[in-house]
Design a protein around this motif. Structure first.
Motif, mmCIF file in Angstrom:
data_model
loop_
_atom_site.group_PDB
_atom_site.id
_atom_site.type_symbol
_atom_site.label_atom_id
_atom_site.label_comp_id
_atom_site.label_asym_id
_atom_site.label_seq_id
_atom_site.Cartn_x
_atom_site.Cartn_y
_atom_site.Cartn_z
ATOM 1 N N VAL A 32 4.326 -13.669 27.083
ATOM 2 C CA VAL A 32 4.165 -14.256 25.757
ATOM 3 C C VAL A 32 3.529 -13.274 24.780
ATOM 4 O O VAL A 32 2.503 -12.639 25.096
ATOM 5 C CB VAL A 32 3.300 -15.524 25.842
ATOM 6 N N LEU A 33 4.144 -13.161 23.607
ATOM 7 C CA LEU A 33 3.478 -12.509 22.486
ATOM 8 C C LEU A 33 2.682 -13.581 21.755
ATOM 9 O O LEU A 33 3.248 -14.501 21.152
ATOM 10 C CB LEU A 33 4.494 -11.876 21.536
ATOM 11 N N PHE A 34 1.377 -13.486 21.813
ATOM 12 C CA PHE A 34 0.461 -14.410 21.139
ATOM 13 C C PHE A 34 0.200 -13.813 19.754
ATOM 14 O O PHE A 34 -0.569 -12.872 19.603
ATOM 15 C CB PHE A 34 -0.811 -14.534 21.977
ATOM 16 N N LEU A 35 0.876 -14.387 18.768
ATOM 17 C CA LEU A 35 0.890 -13.829 17.420
ATOM 18 C C LEU A 35 0.000 -14.663 16.502
ATOM 19 O O LEU A 35 0.125 -15.881 16.446
ATOM 20 C CB LEU A 35 2.331 -13.827 16.891
ATOM 21 N N TYR A 36 -0.896 -13.992 15.774
ATOM 22 C CA TYR A 36 -1.733 -14.731 14.838
ATOM 23 C C TYR A 36 -2.124 -13.845 13.662
ATOM 24 O O TYR A 36 -1.689 -12.690 13.564
ATOM 25 C CB TYR A 36 -2.953 -15.355 15.523
ATOM 26 N N ALA A 91 3.548 -18.414 18.007
ATOM 27 C CA ALA A 91 2.971 -18.142 16.693
ATOM 28 C C ALA A 91 1.882 -19.160 16.406
ATOM 29 O O ALA A 91 2.152 -20.366 16.387
ATOM 30 C CB ALA A 91 4.056 -18.201 15.623
ATOM 31 N N VAL A 92 0.670 -18.692 16.169
ATOM 32 C CA VAL A 92 -0.468 -19.581 15.925
ATOM 33 C C VAL A 92 -1.000 -19.281 14.526
ATOM 34 O O VAL A 92 -1.580 -18.224 14.284
ATOM 35 C CB VAL A 92 -1.572 -19.385 16.983
ATOM 36 N N GLY A 94 -0.260 -20.342 10.035
ATOM 37 C CA GLY A 94 0.521 -21.032 9.025
ATOM 38 C C GLY A 94 1.912 -20.453 8.902
ATOM 39 O O GLY A 94 2.407 -19.757 9.803
ATOM 40 N N GLY A 95 2.534 -20.720 7.766
ATOM 41 C CA GLY A 95 3.920 -20.311 7.586
ATOM 42 C C GLY A 95 4.147 -18.826 7.665
ATOM 43 O O GLY A 95 5.198 -18.380 8.142
ATOM 44 N N SER A 96 3.174 -18.026 7.237
ATOM 45 C CA SER A 96 3.364 -16.578 7.273
ATOM 46 C C SER A 96 3.478 -16.065 8.700
ATOM 47 O O SER A 96 4.329 -15.223 9.010
ATOM 48 C CB SER A 96 2.208 -15.883 6.547
ATOM 49 N N VAL A 97 2.610 -16.558 9.578
ATOM 50 C CA VAL A 97 2.669 -16.136 10.981
ATOM 51 C C VAL A 97 3.966 -16.612 11.625
ATOM 52 O O VAL A 97 4.625 -15.861 12.359
ATOM 53 C CB VAL A 97 1.444 -16.665 11.757
ATOM 54 N N ILE A 98 4.366 -17.840 11.334
ATOM 55 C CA ILE A 98 5.597 -18.374 11.927
ATOM 56 C C ILE A 98 6.820 -17.660 11.366
ATOM 57 O O ILE A 98 7.753 -17.326 12.108
ATOM 58 C CB ILE A 98 5.674 -19.898 11.719
ATOM 59 N N ASP A 99 6.826 -17.382 10.063
ATOM 60 C CA ASP A 99 7.911 -16.591 9.474
ATOM 61 C C ASP A 99 7.976 -15.220 10.124
ATOM 62 O O ASP A 99 9.066 -14.698 10.424
ATOM 63 C CB ASP A 99 7.692 -16.416 7.969
#
Length: 384
Positions: A32-36, A91-92, A94-99
């Motif tokens: 998993v890439l844990f992105l924040y 992706a953890v 808001g919208g910027s991280v999810i985008d």
């Protein structure tokens, strides 16, 4: 009503404690890439919650995704994903991280220059699956396939969309929004509000159910948005705002109806050139766009005024004016200013904004394609 197809594949895990469901949604042998983003999740306990449910997976962290995610940063995450043979992105944020996660998912196995995905609609395949843990309700990115990426070096903000990068699941826990700063709460409410407007405030096509869905979301944001600022620990208020933001752009209310999106396209240039918050740009552009387009949008503006703001009367012109002012007043009540001058953007800068619209091919905007560069300039001058 216009023809449409509708499918939303995102599983919504809504409510307090739903983070516990994430482990069962991961693939076998998950890498998993844990992105924040900027690290606030390490202060409010969300980081620990996510780490706990990822214990059975191989985890690679990537922090630092910006508001208005930067292409250069995301390309670093692409390389990290390749180096670690990531097979899932969580992706953890808001919208910027999810985008950002969506762009990474598309770019990891892309054979070519990933910028082409954004500027020329290059096709991609073998995308990585994505899950989301939402901490800032605003964009609806947790349940759609849309992504917007900024590139500061070229002063461009570009978008792409694909069902293949839509999150498989999204955790929506209202308690995760309790610690948001007021500015982010305000931005999120306005972003969601304008998402609805872009799909609603066009022209009638005999789609009463979509209209009523849209009006319900608008009314909820209108009433619950200010409460989210005044009572930040109110679970029910935060739950209503969170669900409204998701429903605003999960595809449902836009099916079978014309859509606008000119406010977003003009607003993107303000972010690209002056680094304004996305919602700030929407609050600047929308009231002036409504005024300039008041004849084309008259029927729906009057309907918005009557059904959402309670504005009625025999004088159509006055009702139009009052409705436009009511929208602007709502933005101001949410503590977001609505003039270019409020952000120290001078009138002479409009030349640069219009030039960027032309450079990016944004020369026929709106549901009728009738917002050309001259009309965009008129809108910006009115917003000065």
């Amino acid at each position: 009503m216009l023809n449409f197809t509708f499918k939303n594949r995102t599983e919504i895990l809504f409510g307090e404690g739903q983070i516990q469901e994430v482990a069962s949604r991961l693939p076998e042998n998950a890498r998993v890439l844990f992105l924040y983003g900027g690290g606030s999740i390490k202060k409010n306990g969300i980081f620990d919650d996510v780490s706990a449910v990822l214990q059975s997976a191989t985890v690679t962290e990537f922090a630092g995704v910006e508001p208005n995610p930067e292409y250069e940063t995301l390309m670093q995450a692409v390389q990290v994903s390749r180096d670690n043979q990531v097979n899932f992105i969580l992706a953890v944020g808001g919208g910027s991280v999810i985008d950002g996660a969506k762009f990474i998912a598309a770019a990891v196995n892309f054979d070519g220059n990933p910028w082409d995905i954004l500027v020329s609609g290059a096709e991609f395949s073998e995308t990585l699956p994505i899950g989301a843990v939402l901490t800032l309700p605003a964009t609806g990115s947790e349940s759609n396939g849309n992504s917007v990426v900024n590139r500061r070096e070229t002063a461009q903000k570009r978008a792409f969309g694909s069902d293949s990068v839509q999150p498989m699941f999204a955790v929506l826990d209202p308690t995760y929004t309790f610690s948001l700063p007021p500015r982010q709460v305000s931005n999120g409410v306005i972003d969601a509000f304008v998402h609805v407007i872009e799909q609603y405030l066009t022209y009638p096509v005999n789609a009463p159910l979509q209209d009523r869905f849209a009006e319900g979301i608008l009314h909820t944001l209108l009433t619950e948005g200010p409460k989210a600022l005044s009572t930040p620990q109110d679970y029910d208020v935060r739950a209503n705002v969170m669900w409204s933001a998701t429903m605003a752009l999960n595809g449902l209310i836009g099916k079978g109806v014309p859509q606008d999106w000119a406010t977003h396209m003009i607003g993107h240039e303000l972010t690209a050139l002056y680094n304004l918050d996305h919602a700030q740009t929407l609050a600047i552009v929308l009231p002036s766009l409504m005024f300039v387009q008041r004849e084309q949008k008259k029927t729906k503006i009057l309907q918005l005024g009557e059904r959402v703001f309670g504005i009625t009367g025999e004088d159509e012109g006055r009702c139009l004016d009052l409705t436009i002012k009511a929208v602007q007043d709502f933005f101001e009540a949410m503590q977001v200013q609505t003039r270019l001058a409020d952000y120290q953007i001078e009138k002479r800068s409009i030349d640069d904004i219009v030039a960027n619209l032309e450079k990016n091919g944004m020369t026929a905007l709106g549901e009728h394609g009738d917002i050309d560069l001259a009309k965009a300039r008129q809108i910006l001058n009115l917003a000065a």
